[in-house]
Design a protein around this motif. Sequence first.
Motif, PDB file in Angstrom:
ATOM      1  N   ASN A  33       0.801  -1.236   0.000  1.00 34.98           N
ATOM      2  CA  ASN A  33       0.000   0.000   0.000  1.00 34.98           C
ATOM      3  C   ASN A  33       0.831   1.283   0.000  1.00 34.98           C
ATOM      4  OD1 ASN A  33      -2.605  -1.213   0.128  1.00 34.98           O
ATOM      5  ND2 ASN A  33      -2.314  -1.658   2.302  1.00 34.98           N
ATOM      6  N   TYR A  34       2.128   1.210   0.326  1.00 36.69           N
ATOM      7  CA  TYR A  34       2.978   2.409   0.368  1.00 36.69           C
ATOM      8  C   TYR A  34       3.690   2.676  -0.961  1.00 36.69           C
ATOM      9  CZ  TYR A  34       2.908   2.027   5.555  1.00 36.69           C
ATOM     10  OH  TYR A  34       2.555   1.951   6.874  1.00 36.69           O
ATOM     11  N   GLN A  35       3.496   1.806  -1.954  1.00 34.22           N
ATOM     12  CA  GLN A  35       4.228   1.992  -3.218  1.00 34.22           C
ATOM     13  C   GLN A  35       3.754   3.254  -3.947  1.00 34.22           C
ATOM     14  OE1 GLN A  35       6.802  -0.327  -4.848  1.00 34.22           O
ATOM     15  NE2 GLN A  35       6.984  -0.184  -2.643  1.00 34.22           N
ATOM     16  N   ASN A  93      15.338  -1.805   1.458  1.00 33.47           N
ATOM     17  CA  ASN A  93      15.330  -2.513   2.747  1.00 33.47           C
ATOM     18  C   ASN A  93      14.338  -1.835   3.693  1.00 33.47           C
ATOM     19  OD1 ASN A  93      16.931  -0.192   2.972  1.00 33.47           O
ATOM     20  ND2 ASN A  93      17.868  -0.974   4.834  1.00 33.47           N
ATOM     21  N   CYS A  94      14.050  -2.497   4.820  1.00 33.40           N
ATOM     22  CA  CYS A  94      13.232  -1.865   5.859  1.00 33.40           C
ATOM     23  C   CYS A  94      14.171  -1.591   7.030  1.00 33.40           C
ATOM     24  CB  CYS A  94      12.110  -2.800   6.303  1.00 33.40           C
ATOM     25  SG  CYS A  94      11.331  -2.280   7.851  1.00 33.40           S
ATOM     26  N   PRO A  95      14.489  -0.312   7.312  1.00 31.33           N
ATOM     27  CA  PRO A  95      15.440  -0.016   8.391  1.00 31.33           C
ATOM     28  C   PRO A  95      15.024  -0.634   9.733  1.00 31.33           C
ATOM     29  CG  PRO A  95      15.008   1.950   7.089  1.00 31.33           C
ATOM     30  CD  PRO A  95      14.056   0.901   6.598  1.00 31.33           C
ATOM     31  N   MET A  96      13.729  -0.745   9.991  1.00 29.68           N
ATOM     32  CA  MET A  96      13.338  -1.361  11.273  1.00 29.68           C
ATOM     33  C   MET A  96      13.727  -2.833  11.303  1.00 29.68           C
ATOM     34  SD  MET A  96       9.889  -1.672  13.475  1.00 29.68           S
ATOM     35  CE  MET A  96       8.739  -1.956  12.195  1.00 29.68           C
ATOM     36  N   SER A  97      13.543  -3.539  10.192  1.00 32.89           N
ATOM     37  CA  SER A  97      13.854  -4.977  10.219  1.00 32.89           C
ATOM     38  C   SER A  97      15.355  -5.189  10.430  1.00 32.89           C
ATOM     39  CB  SER A  97      13.344  -5.675   8.955  1.00 32.89           C
ATOM     40  OG  SER A  97      14.283  -5.604   7.929  1.00 32.89           O
ATOM     41  N   VAL A 121       6.507  -9.308  11.114  1.00 30.80           N
ATOM     42  CA  VAL A 121       6.893  -9.749   9.771  1.00 30.80           C
ATOM     43  C   VAL A 121       8.034  -8.877   9.223  1.00 30.80           C
ATOM     44  CG1 VAL A 121       5.139  -8.381   8.547  1.00 30.80           C
ATOM     45  CG2 VAL A 121       5.894 -10.560   7.570  1.00 30.80           C
ATOM     46  N   ASN A 122       8.161  -7.664   9.756  1.00 32.88           N
ATOM     47  CA  ASN A 122       9.261  -6.761   9.370  1.00 32.88           C
ATOM     48  C   ASN A 122      10.558  -7.223  10.032  1.00 32.88           C
ATOM     49  OD1 ASN A 122       6.706  -5.417   9.139  1.00 32.88           O
ATOM     50  ND2 ASN A 122       7.758  -3.494   8.779  1.00 32.88           N
ATOM     51  N   THR A 123      11.023  -8.399   9.648  1.00 35.01           N
ATOM     52  CA  THR A 123      12.282  -8.967  10.155  1.00 35.01           C
ATOM     53  C   THR A 123      12.908  -9.789   9.031  1.00 35.01           C
ATOM     54  OG1 THR A 123      10.924 -10.783  11.023  1.00 35.01           O
ATOM     55  CG2 THR A 123      11.796  -9.219  12.644  1.00 35.01           C
ATOM     56  N   PHE A 178      12.236   0.350  16.113  1.00 38.50           N
ATOM     57  CA  PHE A 178      11.108   1.230  15.761  1.00 38.50           C
ATOM     58  C   PHE A 178      11.173   1.544  14.270  1.00 38.50           C
ATOM     59  CE2 PHE A 178      14.735   3.740  16.958  1.00 38.50           C
ATOM     60  CZ  PHE A 178      14.811   4.702  15.959  1.00 38.50           C
ATOM     61  N   CYS A 179      10.049   2.003  13.747  1.00 35.77           N
ATOM     62  CA  CYS A 179      10.003   2.480  12.361  1.00 35.77           C
ATOM     63  C   CYS A 179      10.179   3.984  12.411  1.00 35.77           C
ATOM     64  CB  CYS A 179       8.659   2.121  11.733  1.00 35.77           C
ATOM     65  SG  CYS A 179       8.364   3.092  10.245  1.00 35.77           S
ATOM     66  N   PHE A 180      11.237   4.486  11.758  1.00 35.03           N
ATOM     67  CA  PHE A 180      11.506   5.929  11.863  1.00 35.03           C
ATOM     68  C   PHE A 180      10.396   6.758  11.233  1.00 35.03           C
ATOM     69  CE2 PHE A 180      13.030   4.828   7.749  1.00 35.03           C
ATOM     70  CZ  PHE A 180      12.816   5.954   6.983  1.00 35.03           C
ATOM     71  N   VAL A 181       9.654   6.182  10.287  1.00 33.88           N
ATOM     72  CA  VAL A 181       8.560   6.925   9.617  1.00 33.88           C
ATOM     73  C   VAL A 181       7.412   7.179  10.608  1.00 33.88           C
ATOM     74  CG1 VAL A 181       6.857   6.858   7.741  1.00 33.88           C
ATOM     75  CG2 VAL A 181       9.132   5.865   7.399  1.00 33.88           C
ATOM     76  N   HIS A 182       7.050   6.154  11.357  1.00 35.48           N
ATOM     77  CA  HIS A 182       5.919   6.279  12.293  1.00 35.48           C
ATOM     78  C   HIS A 182       6.352   6.853  13.635  1.00 35.48           C
ATOM     79  CE1 HIS A 182       4.323   3.432   9.330  1.00 35.48           C
ATOM     80  NE2 HIS A 182       3.153   3.942   9.664  1.00 35.48           N
ATOM     81  N   ASP A 183       7.570   6.516  14.058  1.00 32.60           N
ATOM     82  CA  ASP A 183       8.027   6.940  15.388  1.00 32.60           C
ATOM     83  C   ASP A 183       8.211   8.458  15.468  1.00 32.60           C
ATOM     84  OD1 ASP A 183       8.939   5.611  17.971  1.00 32.60           O
ATOM     85  OD2 ASP A 183      10.640   6.960  17.570  1.00 32.60           O
ATOM     86  N   THR A 269      12.685   3.969   1.279  1.00 31.98           N
ATOM     87  CA  THR A 269      13.031   2.717   0.604  1.00 31.98           C
ATOM     88  C   THR A 269      11.814   2.108  -0.114  1.00 31.98           C
ATOM     89  OG1 THR A 269      12.798   1.534   2.702  1.00 31.98           O
ATOM     90  CG2 THR A 269      15.017   2.169   2.045  1.00 31.98           C
ATOM     91  N   MET A 270      10.617   2.371   0.415  1.00 29.70           N
ATOM     92  CA  MET A 270       9.394   1.922  -0.281  1.00 29.70           C
ATOM     93  C   MET A 270       9.253   2.633  -1.627  1.00 29.70           C
ATOM     94  SD  MET A 270       6.997  -0.218   0.824  1.00 29.70           S
ATOM     95  CE  MET A 270       6.726  -1.241   2.258  1.00 29.70           C
ATOM     96  N   LYS A 271       9.875   3.812  -1.733  1.00 34.89           N
ATOM     97  CA  LYS A 271       9.736   4.615  -2.954  1.00 34.89           C
ATOM     98  C   LYS A 271      10.817   4.306  -3.983  1.00 34.89           C
ATOM     99  CE  LYS A 271       6.407   6.878  -0.927  1.00 34.89           C
ATOM    100  NZ  LYS A 271       5.177   6.075  -0.802  1.00 34.89           N
TER     101      LYS A 271
HETATM  102 FE1  SF4 Z   1       9.930  -0.424   7.408  1.00 28.80          FE
HETATM  103 FE2  SF4 Z   1       8.772   1.739   8.416  1.00 28.80          FE
HETATM  104 FE3  SF4 Z   1       9.259   1.608   5.828  1.00 28.80          FE
HETATM  105 FE4  SF4 Z   1       7.338   0.102   6.950  1.00 28.80          FE
HETATM  106  S1  SF4 Z   1       7.380   2.328   6.785  1.00 28.80           S
HETATM  107  S2  SF4 Z   1       8.857  -0.562   5.451  1.00 28.80           S
HETATM  108  S3  SF4 Z   1       8.300  -0.368   8.911  1.00 28.80           S
HETATM  109  S4  SF4 Z   1      10.778   1.628   7.484  1.00 28.80           S
END
Ligand code: SF4
Length: 310
Positions: A33-35, A93-97, A121-123, A178-183, A269-271
């Motif tokens: 959904n973030y793409q 990549n996902c920085p939180m994972s 699942v973010n691991t 933590f997820c830096f986007v949400h935190d 990274t999603m972008k």
């Molecule tokens: Fe990882 Fe946060 Fe990006 Fe989701 S929004 S993929 S948890 S960094």
Amino acid sequence: MTDIQIRTKDTESIIKDILRLKEEKDAVILAHNYQIADVQDIADFIGDSLELSRKAATLDNEVIVFCGVDFMAETAAVLSPEKTVLLPAPDANCPMSDMITAGELRVLKERFPEAAVVCYVNTSAEVKAESDICCTSANAVKVVESLKEKQVLFVPDRNLGRYVARFTDKEILPWEGFCFVHDRITSDDVMRAREAHPEAELLVHPECRPEVIDLTDHVFSTSGMIKHVCSSDKKEFIIGTEVGILHRMEKDCPDKSCYPLSSGAICATMKRTDIQKVHRALETLTPRVTVPEEVAERARMAIQRMLDIK
Ligand code: SF4
Ligand code: 13P
């Protein structure tokens, strides 16, 4: 001809070729959904992590093009080792994972031998392989409640761990990831958004900080938010998650007005995935994501145990 017209023509021919290659290679495109909008628009399925994991487990196609971040493609590769799973942007990549390693989790398990291990699942697949069960933002409470153990090591998201702790008598020991986007979404963002849109309902993702969760009307996974917006009688919503989700809301519920809680909530990274990279991935069948079978076998148990929870 203007630049914009040239770009549009390019985009159209890339999309046409993606459709041809999909057919030729028996491929399916999954997107989170973030793409970015262009990628969502060419996807066969768009969803949250749980929906995409379930989809990846049931597809017949030989090739899965995963438009998301690395752990999502890895999960698909673990569930379907016989398939070719492609991650068009290999650096997504996902920085939180990355905030917990399998070695760190092994040390933690030694300290708390009685505890069950729940991994978001973010691991990485290696961390999943060290875990008893996996969870996503859509089912974390259900997953924790399904366990017989009283103590739970919850990795890596401290905010999701603390959110789950509100709904269970079990002792939750969250890792400090933590997820830096949400935190970085704050209570001040909530005050400002509520002032700007006094009629709007506030929905936030459970990766947000506890003080933000305290101020919200509802907490949902990304697809949970979309379903809620589409089915609610309300007309306006403030959305507390990554801004890419707003494209899907505009498409799926055009009669609703959705405003970002924080316009800076962007997961870089999603972008990284765009339609050019999707095209190249389909043409070359690279970059491919694989997981060594000795890791995949154990990670699959944790993921499958989660998928078995209805
Ligand atoms: Fe990882 Fe946060 Fe990006 Fe989701 S929004 S993929 S948890 S960094
Ligand atoms: P969802 O599973 O809710 O889509 O969340 C995934 C994610 O990475 C949130 O940051």
